[in-house]
Design an enzyme around this catalytic site. Structure first.
Site, mmCIF file in Angstrom:
data_model
loop_
_atom_site.group_PDB
_atom_site.id
_atom_site.type_symbol
_atom_site.label_atom_id
_atom_site.label_comp_id
_atom_site.label_asym_id
_atom_site.label_seq_id
_atom_site.Cartn_x
_atom_site.Cartn_y
_atom_site.Cartn_z
ATOM 1 N N LYS A 1 -77.097 30.284 34.911
ATOM 2 C CA LYS A 1 -77.194 29.640 33.600
ATOM 3 C C LYS A 1 -75.784 29.172 33.253
ATOM 4 O O LYS A 1 -74.955 29.944 32.793
ATOM 5 C CB LYS A 1 -77.709 30.641 32.561
ATOM 6 C CG LYS A 1 -78.479 30.018 31.410
ATOM 7 C CD LYS A 1 -77.700 29.015 30.598
ATOM 8 C CE LYS A 1 -76.791 29.641 29.568
ATOM 9 N NZ LYS A 1 -75.979 28.634 28.835
ATOM 10 N N GLU B 1 -66.918 39.983 32.482
ATOM 11 C CA GLU B 1 -65.546 39.484 32.514
ATOM 12 C C GLU B 1 -65.317 38.757 31.200
ATOM 13 O O GLU B 1 -65.870 37.692 30.980
ATOM 14 C CB GLU B 1 -65.390 38.572 33.735
ATOM 15 C CG GLU B 1 -63.970 38.503 34.201
ATOM 16 C CD GLU B 1 -63.184 37.530 33.374
ATOM 17 O OE1 GLU B 1 -62.642 37.953 32.327
ATOM 18 O OE2 GLU B 1 -63.125 36.370 33.754
ATOM 19 N N CYS C 1 -59.480 32.850 30.928
ATOM 20 C CA CYS C 1 -59.658 34.270 30.622
ATOM 21 C C CYS C 1 -58.372 35.042 30.890
ATOM 22 O O CYS C 1 -58.005 35.926 30.145
ATOM 23 C CB CYS C 1 -60.817 34.853 31.412
ATOM 24 S SG CYS C 1 -60.819 34.390 33.135
ATOM 25 N N GLU D 1 -57.908 37.054 21.135
ATOM 26 C CA GLU D 1 -57.934 36.016 22.169
ATOM 27 C C GLU D 1 -58.142 34.682 21.463
ATOM 28 O O GLU D 1 -59.214 34.441 20.898
ATOM 29 C CB GLU D 1 -59.061 36.267 23.169
ATOM 30 C CG GLU D 1 -59.095 35.218 24.258
ATOM 31 C CD GLU D 1 -60.195 35.441 25.294
ATOM 32 O OE1 GLU D 1 -61.368 35.563 24.902
ATOM 33 O OE2 GLU D 1 -59.862 35.475 26.492
HETATM 34 P P1 NAI Z 1 -69.915 32.495 24.917
HETATM 35 O O1 NAI Z 1 -69.647 33.901 25.333
HETATM 36 O O2 NAI Z 1 -70.814 32.260 23.769
HETATM 37 O O3 NAI Z 1 -70.499 31.649 26.171
HETATM 38 C C1 NAI Z 1 -70.416 32.021 27.523
HETATM 39 C C2 NAI Z 1 -71.768 31.867 28.194
HETATM 40 O O4 NAI Z 1 -72.698 32.775 27.607
HETATM 41 C C3 NAI Z 1 -72.416 30.482 28.056
HETATM 42 O O5 NAI Z 1 -73.126 30.161 29.237
HETATM 43 C C4 NAI Z 1 -73.397 30.687 26.911
HETATM 44 O O6 NAI Z 1 -74.483 29.778 26.958
HETATM 45 C C5 NAI Z 1 -73.875 32.091 27.195
HETATM 46 N N1 NAI Z 1 -74.436 32.777 26.018
HETATM 47 C C6 NAI Z 1 -74.111 32.615 24.710
HETATM 48 N N2 NAI Z 1 -74.868 33.413 23.929
HETATM 49 C C7 NAI Z 1 -75.694 34.099 24.752
HETATM 50 C C8 NAI Z 1 -76.718 35.077 24.548
HETATM 51 N N3 NAI Z 1 -77.029 35.515 23.331
HETATM 52 N N4 NAI Z 1 -77.343 35.578 25.646
HETATM 53 C C9 NAI Z 1 -77.022 35.162 26.885
HETATM 54 N N5 NAI Z 1 -76.090 34.223 27.128
HETATM 55 C C10 NAI Z 1 -75.423 33.706 26.080
HETATM 56 O O7 NAI Z 1 -68.517 31.821 24.647
HETATM 57 P P2 NAI Z 1 -68.200 30.553 23.710
HETATM 58 O O8 NAI Z 1 -68.962 30.617 22.443
HETATM 59 O O9 NAI Z 1 -68.386 29.356 24.527
HETATM 60 O O10 NAI Z 1 -66.644 30.778 23.416
HETATM 61 C C11 NAI Z 1 -66.236 31.649 22.356
HETATM 62 C C12 NAI Z 1 -65.031 32.459 22.756
HETATM 63 O O11 NAI Z 1 -65.358 33.282 23.865
HETATM 64 C C13 NAI Z 1 -63.836 31.658 23.238
HETATM 65 O O12 NAI Z 1 -63.062 31.211 22.183
HETATM 66 C C14 NAI Z 1 -63.132 32.670 24.095
HETATM 67 O O13 NAI Z 1 -62.332 33.518 23.310
HETATM 68 C C15 NAI Z 1 -64.253 33.479 24.710
HETATM 69 N N6 NAI Z 1 -64.581 33.012 26.076
HETATM 70 C C16 NAI Z 1 -64.032 33.660 27.132
HETATM 71 C C17 NAI Z 1 -64.248 33.202 28.408
HETATM 72 C C18 NAI Z 1 -63.627 33.876 29.565
HETATM 73 O O14 NAI Z 1 -63.313 33.218 30.556
HETATM 74 N N7 NAI Z 1 -63.500 35.165 29.551
HETATM 75 C C19 NAI Z 1 -65.046 32.010 28.676
HETATM 76 C C20 NAI Z 1 -65.642 31.419 27.504
HETATM 77 C C21 NAI Z 1 -65.380 31.913 26.256
#
Ligand code: NAI
Ligand code: MG
Length: 477
Positions: free
Chosen positions: A171, A246, A280, A379
């Site tokens: 996904k 992660e 990250c 972060e």
């Molecule tokens: P997110 O954690 O919402 O998105 C990451 C993935 O999770 C996407 O594929 C999204 O569709 C999926 N997702 C979202 N809600 C979900 C749910 N309830 N159940 C299952 N999957 C779900 O991250 P977002 O909103 O894009 O970014 C917000 C913050 O998260 C960023 O500002 C950053 O701080 C952090 N982040 C960290 C990352 C890393 O590499 N560790 C990558 C992306 C975001």
């Protein structure tokens, strides 16, 4: 216009609804993605299970490796095309996008070679017994991917799972799904059996949540925010399946007065602004020994003033942020810092030809930040670094460990004993001595402690995580 569909059981199919594809460099809508639903996730998990019980599951480890090697060659041959696509979808400067495509090819090369080198052990036991362990795939693995490094995360997560013999459902993030779909296309052209890799695009709330909670999934790998990671772990907990989380960090680089400053400088800044800070393992905290604080801050500031921000195709130092929402999130932190009277030591500049609708933000260096300030704790996920002075080794360790996160740390010193003491003391999944990131090698196990998550991907560790151990005790007298 790009029109993408779902990829399930080796076939493309439309979904009932679509999501827009935005180019973050211009703000233009350049296409649509399929908004997958719980029903689509059901179909993808069933397709993966069928592949696992069928053609894919029946391959030997060496045969799986050969398939991955062919995919790796195809990805390498098409690295430029993948880089163009990623640059457009994520907004990352072309050279970074190309590095990501080549990293994916390298993951395929590494795991192709590793597939038939993963094995169990024999265990000395009581007289009359032979005991051994088998490393078996979980079955169906789910991979919920973020938008910041889609190709690299597919490499370290999906490719590792395939090498270990699992069938996968991916996904991708709604903000950046194009290279995941391109990868599926390439993999199938290169001979990956249908169902071994399924891609369900869609929102996190709909497709992501359905996948994490699906009773037919045997392992969930997630990269993204800590808040969503907690939801994923809870959902997987309902089915008692393992998860790899992660979740990012607030990673420090700790610079002592005896460090090789000229070597350190580019690492200190690049680790904060690479991919517009949306990494990250970004190094968003620079801890600097007081005796070199002023001269180092001057050099860091000079580098910041030279940074140029612009469209991905212009291949400058920094591209746009992924979305208007992410830009607003980062701007809020910067405004908070200003409001609290923090010093902005230097900023980069947005190029005059940067398209008007792009989500550009000038890289910002905050100086003299207290370790417990919000900007030194959260972060931010944007091109923002904070410089924090320290006076002693003990204080440096205390500050380094003073957040909820623990993903990566860098230590800069010419004192070998100190480097080892810091390595032991710092809470992190990876420690870099006199470098930062080590070029991101696929061989290096990666993952966090604390709110940065748990479990390891990359290297051989991923193969352990993507298999389960069976102990066999045979009594033969
Ligand atoms: P997110 O954690 O919402 O998105 C990451 C993935 O999770 C996407 O594929 C999204 O569709 C999926 N997702 C979202 N809600 C979900 C749910 N309830 N159940 C299952 N999957 C779900 O991250 P977002 O909103 O894009 O970014 C917000 C913050 O998260 C960023 O500002 C950053 O701080 C952090 N982040 C960290 C990352 C890393 O590499 N560790 C990558 C992306 C975001
Ligand atoms: Mg989200």
């Amino acid at each position: 216009m790009i029109t993408e569909q779902l990829f399930i059981a080796g076939k493309w199919s439309a979904a009932k609804a679509t999501l827009p594809v935005e180019d973050p460099s211009t703000g233009e809508i350049i296409g649509t993605l399929a908004a997958g639903t719980a029903d689509d996730v059901d179909a993808a998990v069933a397709a993966a299970q069928a592949a696992y019980s069928g053609a894919w599951g029946k391959l030997t480890a060496a045969e799986r490796g050969r398939v991955l090697a062919r995919i790796g060659k195809a990805v390498e041959a098409r690295a430029d095309e993948l880089a163009q696509l990623e640059a457009r979808d994520v907004g990352k400067p072309l050279k970074q996008a190309r590095a990501d495509a080549l990293a994916l090819a390298r993951y395929l090369e590494f795991y192709a070679g590793a597939a038939d080198k993963l094995h169990g052990e024999t265990i000395p036991y009581l007289a009359g017994y032979t005991v051994f362990t088998l490393r078996e795939p979980h079955g169906v693995t789910a991979h919920i991917i973020p938008w910041n490094y889609p190709m690299q995360i597919i490499g370290r997560s999906v490719v590792g799972a395939l090498a270990a013999g699992n069938a996968t459902v991916v996904k991708p993030a709604e903000e950046a799904s194009l290279t995941a779909l391109a990868f599926a296309r390439i993999a199938h052209e290169a001979g990956l059996p249908p169902g071994a890799l399924n891609v369900v695009t869609g929102t996190g709330e709909q497709a992501g949540a359905a996948l994490a909670a699906h009773p037919g999934v045997h392992h969930v790998s997630f990269t993204g925010s800590t808040a969503v990671g907690a939801l994923i772990q809870a959902a997987a907990g309902q089915n008692a399946v393992p998860v790899t989380l992660e979740l990012g960090g607030k990673s420090p680089q700790i610079v002592f007065a005896d460090a090789d400053m000229e070597r350190a400088l580019p690492f200190l800044v690049n680790a904060g602004i690479q991919n517009a800070g949306q990494t990250c393992s970004a190094s968003s905290r620079l801890l600097v020994e007081r005796t070199i604080y002023e001269p180092l801050l001057e050099k860091l500031s000079a580098r910041y003033r030279a940074l140029r921000v612009g469209a991905a195709r212009d291949d400058l130092d920094v591209g746009p942020l992924i979305s208007a929402a992410q830009k607003a999130r980062v701007e809020k932190y910067i405004a908070h810092g200003r409001g609290d009277g923090l010093t902005i030591a230097a900023e980069g500049a947005i190029a005059s030809n940067a398209p008007r609708g792009g989500h550009f933000l000038a890289p910002t260096l905050f100086a003299g930040v207290a370790p417990d300030h919000l900007l030194a704790q959260d972060e931010i996920f944007g091109p923002v670094q904070v410089v924090i002075p320290f006076s002693s080794e003990d204080e440096a360790i205390q500050i380094a460990n003073g957040t909820q996160y623990g993903l990566v740390a860098g230590v800069w010193t010419r004192d070998g004993g100190r480097a080892m003491r810091l390595t032991r003391a710092v809470h992190a999944g990876q420690v870099f001595i006199n470098n930062y990131g080590a070029g991101g090698g696929v061989e290096l196990p990666f993952g966090g402690v604390g709110r940065s998550g748990h479990g390891r991907e990359k290297g051989f560790e991923a193969l352990y995580a993507f298999t389960r151990l069976k102990t066999v005790a045979a009594f033969h007298g």
